[in-house]
Design a protein around this motif. Structure first.
Motif, short mmCIF file in Angstrom:
data_model
loop_
_atom_site.label_atom_id
_atom_site.label_comp_id
_atom_site.label_asym_id
_atom_site.label_seq_id
_atom_site.Cartn_x
_atom_site.Cartn_y
_atom_site.Cartn_z
N LEU A 213 3.64 -3.03 47.91
CA LEU A 213 3.69 -3.68 46.60
C LEU A 213 3.48 -5.19 46.74
O LEU A 213 2.78 -5.80 45.94
N ARG A 214 4.04 -5.77 47.78
CA ARG A 214 3.84 -7.20 48.05
C ARG A 214 2.37 -7.52 48.29
O ARG A 214 1.82 -8.48 47.73
N ASP A 215 1.71 -6.68 49.08
CA ASP A 215 0.30 -6.92 49.39
C ASP A 215 -0.57 -6.85 48.14
O ASP A 215 -1.48 -7.67 47.95
N LEU A 216 -0.30 -5.87 47.30
CA LEU A 216 -1.09 -5.71 46.07
C LEU A 216 -0.82 -6.84 45.09
O LEU A 216 -1.74 -7.38 44.46
N SER A 217 0.45 -7.22 44.96
CA SER A 217 0.81 -8.31 44.04
C SER A 217 0.18 -9.62 44.46
O SER A 217 -0.21 -10.43 43.61
N ALA A 218 0.07 -9.85 45.76
CA ALA A 218 -0.54 -11.09 46.25
C ALA A 218 -2.00 -11.18 45.84
O ALA A 218 -2.49 -12.25 45.45
N ILE A 219 -2.72 -10.07 45.92
CA ILE A 219 -4.13 -10.06 45.51
C ILE A 219 -4.24 -10.36 44.02
O ILE A 219 -5.09 -11.15 43.58
N ILE A 220 -3.40 -9.73 43.23
CA ILE A 220 -3.43 -9.95 41.78
C ILE A 220 -3.16 -11.42 41.45
O ILE A 220 -3.85 -12.03 40.64
N ALA B 236 -4.26 -13.46 37.76
CA ALA B 236 -3.80 -12.47 36.78
C ALA B 236 -2.27 -12.38 36.80
O ALA B 236 -1.63 -12.68 37.82
N ASN B 237 -1.71 -11.95 35.69
CA ASN B 237 -0.27 -11.78 35.58
C ASN B 237 0.05 -10.32 35.36
O ASN B 237 -0.64 -9.63 34.60
N ILE B 238 1.10 -9.83 36.03
CA ILE B 238 1.51 -8.44 35.88
C ILE B 238 2.40 -8.32 34.65
O ILE B 238 3.53 -8.82 34.63
N GLU B 239 1.90 -7.64 33.62
CA GLU B 239 2.67 -7.43 32.39
C GLU B 239 3.56 -6.20 32.50
O GLU B 239 4.61 -6.14 31.87
N TYR B 240 3.12 -5.23 33.26
CA TYR B 240 3.87 -3.97 33.37
C TYR B 240 3.49 -3.30 34.68
O TYR B 240 2.35 -3.38 35.13
N ILE B 241 4.49 -2.65 35.30
CA ILE B 241 4.23 -1.94 36.54
C ILE B 241 5.11 -0.71 36.61
O ILE B 241 6.26 -0.72 36.16
N GLN B 242 4.55 0.38 37.14
CA GLN B 242 5.35 1.57 37.43
C GLN B 242 4.85 2.17 38.74
O GLN B 242 3.68 2.04 39.09
N SER B 243 5.76 2.81 39.45
CA SER B 243 5.41 3.41 40.74
C SER B 243 6.13 4.74 40.88
O SER B 243 7.35 4.81 40.67
N VAL B 244 5.38 5.77 41.20
CA VAL B 244 5.95 7.11 41.40
C VAL B 244 5.59 7.58 42.79
O VAL B 244 4.41 7.68 43.14
N PHE C 144 -0.55 -0.78 37.29
CA PHE C 144 -0.33 -2.15 36.83
C PHE C 144 -1.06 -2.38 35.51
O PHE C 144 -2.17 -1.86 35.31
N GLU C 145 -0.45 -3.16 34.63
CA GLU C 145 -1.17 -3.68 33.47
C GLU C 145 -1.19 -5.20 33.61
O GLU C 145 -0.15 -5.84 33.73
N LEU C 146 -2.40 -5.76 33.61
CA LEU C 146 -2.60 -7.17 33.94
C LEU C 146 -3.18 -7.93 32.76
O LEU C 146 -4.00 -7.41 32.00
N PRO D 179 -11.77 -8.09 36.85
CA PRO D 179 -11.02 -6.92 37.36
C PRO D 179 -11.73 -6.21 38.50
O PRO D 179 -11.08 -5.65 39.39
N GLN D 180 -13.06 -6.23 38.50
CA GLN D 180 -13.79 -5.53 39.55
C GLN D 180 -13.55 -6.15 40.92
O GLN D 180 -13.41 -5.46 41.93
N ARG D 181 -13.46 -7.47 40.96
CA ARG D 181 -13.17 -8.14 42.23
C ARG D 181 -11.77 -7.79 42.72
O ARG D 181 -11.55 -7.62 43.93
N ILE D 182 -10.82 -7.69 41.78
CA ILE D 182 -9.47 -7.28 42.17
C ILE D 182 -9.51 -5.88 42.76
O ILE D 182 -8.91 -5.62 43.82
N LEU D 183 -10.23 -4.98 42.11
CA LEU D 183 -10.35 -3.61 42.63
C LEU D 183 -10.96 -3.59 44.02
O LEU D 183 -10.48 -2.88 44.91
N ASP D 184 -12.02 -4.36 44.21
CA ASP D 184 -12.69 -4.37 45.51
C ASP D 184 -11.74 -4.81 46.61
O ASP D 184 -11.74 -4.22 47.71
N GLU D 185 -10.95 -5.84 46.36
CA GLU D 185 -10.01 -6.32 47.38
C GLU D 185 -8.85 -5.36 47.58
O GLU D 185 -8.37 -5.16 48.70
N VAL D 186 -8.38 -4.76 46.48
CA VAL D 186 -7.29 -3.79 46.59
C VAL D 186 -7.71 -2.60 47.45
O VAL D 186 -6.93 -2.10 48.28
#
Length: 217
Positions: free
Chosen positions: A17-24, A29-37, A47-49, A55-62
């Motif tokens: 979660l830390r790694d993903l949040s750092a990319i965002i 971008a700001n995380i408005e909502y997050i859930q994890s199952v 995530f809702e950002l 967004p495509q660049r975020i996806l590519d790095e994620v």
């Protein structure tokens, strides 16, 4: 501000979660909502950002992060399910409230709105109070309807907290106990209570709960 949803399937591990949040954050971008199952060694993170210019660049790095299996963008929940009407109380009364709420929501949703109805029948002061307080933690909760024949004590205190801390309005059926005294609105007919709850959260209905606050119908 535009909101984008990103769903990420991962192999569950510490620090992910830390790694993903750092990319965002690196992309402004700001995380408005997050859930994890998590289940069987995997996790579905959503995530809702806001403020995501690309967004495509975020996806590519994620997707380059170790243990990420897939990542896709989706429309946010608000655009899919919209605002939520929450109904809590006894089964017989709840079913009537839901009937009114679903009928009214259908009328608005046909015209392009998104309003959903969620419910749980419960009995017992402690369980009801716990459920009322939990409404403040529900994503997109717009209004609460309490449907029962008697509610008071700790339930009334939970209603006060929900209104004061989270600003979520509460409609109560005309019942015994102290809950009607602390609710925003008291409605005798459960079907009408459901209709008015939907109208209160609708963006197109000409109904303002502030103008009838404290009244009984």
């Amino acid at each position: 501000m535009d909101i984008v949803g990103i769903s990420i399937l991962v192999r569950d591990r510490k620090g992910l979660l830390r790694d993903l949040s750092a990319i965002i954050a690196d992309h402004g971008a700001n995380i408005e909502y997050i859930q994890s199952v998590s289940q069987e060694g995997r996790a579905q993170m959503y995530f809702e950002l806001t403020g995501a210019e690309d967004p495509q660049r975020i996806l590519d790095e994620v997707r380059e992060v170790p243990d990420v299996l897939s990542a896709e963008t989706y429309r946010p929940f608000k655009q899919i399910y919209g605002r939520r009407v929450i109904v809590i109380g006894g089964g017989a009364q709840v079913s009537q409230v839901v009937m009114g709420a679903v009928s009214e929501a259908d009328r608005h949703n046909i015209r392009g709105e998104r309003i959903s109805v969620d419910t749980i029948p419960l009995v017992g002061e402690e369980k009801l109070a716990e459920a009322v307080r939990a409404v403040g933690r529900l994503h997109r909760a717009g209004i609460l309807v309490l449907a029962g024949s008697i509610m008071g004590g700790e339930v009334a205190e939970a209603v006060k907290e929900l209104r004061e801390k989270h600003g979520i309005p509460v409609i109560s059926l005309n019942m015994a106990g102290s809950v009607p005294e602390v609710a925003d609105l008291v409605v005798s007919d459960p079907v009408q209570a459901g209709v008015m709850a939907v109208m209160a959260v609708s963006e197109t209905a000409v109904f303002d709960i502030e103008k009838v606050r404290g009244k009984r119908f």
